[in-house]
Design a protein around this motif. Structure first.
Motif, PDB file in Angstrom:
ATOM      1  N   THR A   1     -28.072   3.906  57.347  1.00  0.00           N
ATOM      2  CA  THR A   1     -28.089   4.739  56.146  1.00  0.00           C
ATOM      3  C   THR A   1     -26.722   5.292  55.755  1.00  0.00           C
ATOM      4  OG1 THR A   1     -28.738   6.617  57.559  1.00  0.00           O
ATOM      5  CG2 THR A   1     -30.494   5.418  56.418  1.00  0.00           C
ATOM      6  N   VAL A   2     -25.696   5.043  56.559  1.00  0.00           N
ATOM      7  CA  VAL A   2     -24.346   5.498  56.214  1.00  0.00           C
ATOM      8  C   VAL A   2     -23.390   4.314  56.284  1.00  0.00           C
ATOM      9  CG1 VAL A   2     -24.739   7.834  57.067  1.00  0.00           C
ATOM     10  CG2 VAL A   2     -23.781   6.133  58.604  1.00  0.00           C
ATOM     11  N   ALA A   3     -22.296   4.422  55.550  1.00  0.00           N
ATOM     12  CA  ALA A   3     -21.301   3.343  55.521  1.00  0.00           C
ATOM     13  C   ALA A   3     -20.326   3.535  56.682  1.00  0.00           C
ATOM     14  CB  ALA A   3     -20.562   3.342  54.193  1.00  0.00           C
ATOM     15  N   GLN A   4     -20.709   3.049  57.852  1.00  0.00           N
ATOM     16  CA  GLN A   4     -19.903   3.223  59.058  1.00  0.00           C
ATOM     17  C   GLN A   4     -19.659   1.880  59.729  1.00  0.00           C
ATOM     18  OE1 GLN A   4     -18.703   6.049  60.925  1.00  0.00           O
ATOM     19  NE2 GLN A   4     -18.957   7.185  59.037  1.00  0.00           N
ATOM     20  N   ARG A   5     -18.406   1.606  60.079  1.00  0.00           N
ATOM     21  CA  ARG A   5     -18.118   0.474  60.942  1.00  0.00           C
ATOM     22  C   ARG A   5     -18.475   0.856  62.375  1.00  0.00           C
ATOM     23  NH1 ARG A   5     -13.656   0.534  57.381  1.00  0.00           N
ATOM     24  NH2 ARG A   5     -13.455  -1.379  56.144  1.00  0.00           N
ATOM     25  N   ALA A   6     -18.648  -0.140  63.222  1.00  0.00           N
ATOM     26  CA  ALA A   6     -19.090   0.120  64.595  1.00  0.00           C
ATOM     27  C   ALA A   6     -18.124   1.043  65.328  1.00  0.00           C
ATOM     28  CB  ALA A   6     -19.249  -1.198  65.358  1.00  0.00           C
ATOM     29  N   MET A   7     -16.809   0.781  65.212  1.00  0.00           N
ATOM     30  CA  MET A   7     -15.833   1.594  65.940  1.00  0.00           C
ATOM     31  C   MET A   7     -15.676   2.986  65.327  1.00  0.00           C
ATOM     32  SD  MET A   7     -14.814  -0.120  68.572  1.00  0.00           S
ATOM     33  CE  MET A   7     -16.551  -0.590  68.669  1.00  0.00           C
ATOM     34  N   GLU A   8     -15.945   3.115  64.031  1.00  0.00           N
ATOM     35  CA  GLU A   8     -15.928   4.438  63.406  1.00  0.00           C
ATOM     36  C   GLU A   8     -17.109   5.265  63.901  1.00  0.00           C
ATOM     37  OE1 GLU A   8     -13.867   3.164  59.141  1.00  0.00           O
ATOM     38  OE2 GLU A   8     -16.046   3.381  59.317  1.00  0.00           O
ATOM     39  N   ALA A   9     -18.267   4.643  63.978  1.00  0.00           N
ATOM     40  CA  ALA A   9     -19.456   5.354  64.462  1.00  0.00           C
ATOM     41  C   ALA A   9     -19.307   5.755  65.917  1.00  0.00           C
ATOM     42  CB  ALA A   9     -20.696   4.482  64.281  1.00  0.00           C
ATOM     43  N   ALA A  10     -18.660   4.883  66.719  1.00  0.00           N
ATOM     44  CA  ALA A  10     -18.479   5.181  68.137  1.00  0.00           C
ATOM     45  C   ALA A  10     -17.572   6.378  68.366  1.00  0.00           C
ATOM     46  CB  ALA A  10     -17.914   3.953  68.859  1.00  0.00           C
ATOM     47  N   ALA A  11     -16.722   6.695  67.380  1.00  0.00           N
ATOM     48  CA  ALA A  11     -15.776   7.803  67.537  1.00  0.00           C
ATOM     49  C   ALA A  11     -16.285   9.114  66.958  1.00  0.00           C
ATOM     50  CB  ALA A  11     -14.449   7.441  66.876  1.00  0.00           C
TER      51      ALA A  11
ATOM     52  N   ARG B   1     -17.965  12.825  58.350  1.00  0.00           N
ATOM     53  CA  ARG B   1     -16.503  12.753  58.247  1.00  0.00           C
ATOM     54  C   ARG B   1     -15.985  11.592  59.098  1.00  0.00           C
ATOM     55  NH1 ARG B   1     -11.850  16.663  60.591  1.00  0.00           N
ATOM     56  NH2 ARG B   1     -13.158  16.424  62.434  1.00  0.00           N
ATOM     57  N   THR B   2     -15.343  10.635  58.455  1.00  0.00           N
ATOM     58  CA  THR B   2     -14.751   9.497  59.154  1.00  0.00           C
ATOM     59  C   THR B   2     -13.237   9.664  59.160  1.00  0.00           C
ATOM     60  OG1 THR B   2     -16.553   8.069  58.404  1.00  0.00           O
ATOM     61  CG2 THR B   2     -14.569   6.987  59.215  1.00  0.00           C
ATOM     62  N   TRP B   3     -12.659   9.895  60.319  1.00  0.00           N
ATOM     63  CA  TRP B   3     -11.214  10.122  60.366  1.00  0.00           C
ATOM     64  C   TRP B   3     -10.551   9.461  61.571  1.00  0.00           C
ATOM     65  CZ3 TRP B   3      -9.152  13.376  64.331  1.00  0.00           C
ATOM     66  CH2 TRP B   3     -10.128  13.990  65.131  1.00  0.00           C
ATOM     67  N   ARG B   4     -11.305   8.738  62.381  1.00  0.00           N
ATOM     68  CA  ARG B   4     -10.712   8.051  63.524  1.00  0.00           C
ATOM     69  C   ARG B   4     -11.626   6.903  63.941  1.00  0.00           C
ATOM     70  NH1 ARG B   4     -11.851  12.599  68.266  1.00  0.00           N
ATOM     71  NH2 ARG B   4     -14.074  12.845  67.838  1.00  0.00           N
ATOM     72  N   GLN B   5     -11.099   6.061  64.819  1.00  0.00           N
ATOM     73  CA  GLN B   5     -11.854   4.936  65.340  1.00  0.00           C
ATOM     74  C   GLN B   5     -11.748   4.916  66.855  1.00  0.00           C
ATOM     75  OE1 GLN B   5     -10.019   1.572  63.351  1.00  0.00           O
ATOM     76  NE2 GLN B   5     -11.719   1.427  61.934  1.00  0.00           N
ATOM     77  N   ALA B   6     -12.764   4.374  67.494  1.00  0.00           N
ATOM     78  CA  ALA B   6     -12.713   4.167  68.940  1.00  0.00           C
ATOM     79  C   ALA B   6     -11.972   2.867  69.223  1.00  0.00           C
ATOM     80  CB  ALA B   6     -14.126   4.108  69.517  1.00  0.00           C
ATOM     81  N   HIS B   7     -11.315   2.786  70.369  1.00  0.00           N
ATOM     82  CA  HIS B   7     -10.666   1.543  70.774  1.00  0.00           C
ATOM     83  C   HIS B   7     -11.725   0.519  71.151  1.00  0.00           C
ATOM     84  CE1 HIS B   7      -6.551   2.946  70.718  1.00  0.00           C
ATOM     85  NE2 HIS B   7      -6.920   4.040  71.339  1.00  0.00           N
ATOM     86  N   ARG B   8     -11.426  -0.741  70.920  1.00  0.00           N
ATOM     87  CA  ARG B   8     -12.375  -1.790  71.277  1.00  0.00           C
ATOM     88  C   ARG B   8     -12.542  -1.914  72.789  1.00  0.00           C
ATOM     89  NH1 ARG B   8     -14.359  -4.678  67.345  1.00  0.00           N
ATOM     90  NH2 ARG B   8     -13.325  -4.744  65.316  1.00  0.00           N
ATOM     91  N   ASP B   9     -11.543  -1.475  73.551  1.00  0.00           N
ATOM     92  CA  ASP B   9     -11.636  -1.573  75.002  1.00  0.00           C
ATOM     93  C   ASP B   9     -12.171  -0.287  75.633  1.00  0.00           C
ATOM     94  OD1 ASP B   9      -9.504   0.012  74.445  1.00  0.00           O
ATOM     95  OD2 ASP B   9      -8.104  -0.956  75.825  1.00  0.00           O
ATOM     96  N   ILE B  10     -12.806   0.570  74.787  1.00  0.00           N
ATOM     97  CA  ILE B  10     -13.338   1.825  75.307  1.00  0.00           C
ATOM     98  C   ILE B  10     -14.422   1.546  76.351  1.00  0.00           C
ATOM     99  CG2 ILE B  10     -15.092   1.994  73.498  1.00  0.00           C
ATOM    100  CD1 ILE B  10     -14.745   5.020  73.546  1.00  0.00           C
ATOM    101  N   LYS B  11     -14.430   2.321  77.406  1.00  0.00           N
ATOM    102  CA  LYS B  11     -15.428   2.140  78.455  1.00  0.00           C
ATOM    103  C   LYS B  11     -16.677   2.941  78.114  1.00  0.00           C
ATOM    104  CE  LYS B  11     -12.084   1.312  82.149  1.00  0.00           C
ATOM    105  NZ  LYS B  11     -11.569   1.753  83.468  1.00  0.00           N
ATOM    106  N   ARG B  12     -17.794   2.289  78.138  1.00  0.00           N
ATOM    107  CA  ARG B  12     -19.053   2.963  77.805  1.00  0.00           C
ATOM    108  C   ARG B  12     -20.017   2.856  79.007  1.00  0.00           C
ATOM    109  NH1 ARG B  12     -17.794   0.002  73.208  1.00  0.00           N
ATOM    110  NH2 ARG B  12     -17.537   1.206  71.300  1.00  0.00           N
TER     111      ARG B  12
END
Length: 201
Positions: free
Chosen positions: A157-167, A183-194
């Motif tokens: 329901t929101v315009a979020q990229r995967a890495m934006e949502a993860a952050a 508020r979208t103002w940063r992105q998570a790194h693709r190599d983030i550990k989850r």
């Protein structure tokens, strides 16, 4: 045909024109969609780092330092490249408007039409939500956090990229007032550990 090099070659004397001013003028003359994109990226990725820098004082070394700062702040290379594209166009348009850049640089090639990515249907989304709800029930009965359904509904329901949502943090999502805001103002790194609890399939 780098805009900075052309500008410097055609206008050698020092100028106090800053990148903040150039970006503001470019945004004012842009289409609504471009204006929103430029203003958003300028506020978060350009002005805090380069806003007070004069155009003719901008060097490759300073831009390389800016790139390192954005990487350290969590921005991906593709995001930085897009932001640099906006900044470069703002400098070029400003130079043309002031008569410092003339001729061939005013020409722009025709862009090929964008390929439309297939979109999921409403029926597919409903099926996905139902499957997620079943998975959440299993997770809760095992003492784990069952929030997959909420995540899917949110992302749908929101315009979020995967890495934006993860952050996103708790303070970035406001749903207790109208209109709800994200508020979208940063992105998570693709190599983030989850920490992901994978269930056997």
């Amino acid at each position: 045909d780098d805009a900075l090099a052309v500008w410097d070659a055609s206008h050698r004397r020092k100028s106090s024109l800053t990148l903040s001013v150039v970006l503001r003028r470019y945004a004012e003359g842009a289409t609504p969609g471009t204006r929103t994109a430029v203003e958003g990226r300028a506020a978060s990725q350009i002005i805090p780092y380069l806003g007070d820098v004069a155009v003719l004082s901008l060097t490759p070394a300073r831009l390389a330092a800016w790139e390192r700062e954005l990487v350290a702040a969590g921005y991906e290379g593709s995001t930085i490249a897009t932001t640099w594209g906006y900044l470069r166009r703002a400098i070029l348009v400003s130079g043309i408007a002031q008569g410092r850049i003339r001729g061939a640089l005013e020409w722009q090639p025709k862009r090929p039409p964008r390929k439309q990515k297939p979109k999921a249907s409403l029926a597919e989304l409903i099926a996905l939500v139902r499957a997620a709800a079943k998975r959440d029930v299993v997770a809760i009965t095992r003492g784990n956090l069952g929030d997959l359904t909420r995540k899917i509904v949110f992302l749908a329901t929101v315009a979020q990229r995967a890495m934006e949502a993860a952050a996103l943090g708790w303070g970035d999502v406001q749903i207790d007032h109208a209109p709800a805001t994200v508020r979208t103002w940063r992105q998570a790194h693709r190599d983030i550990k989850r920490s992901v609890h994978e269930e056997p399939t």
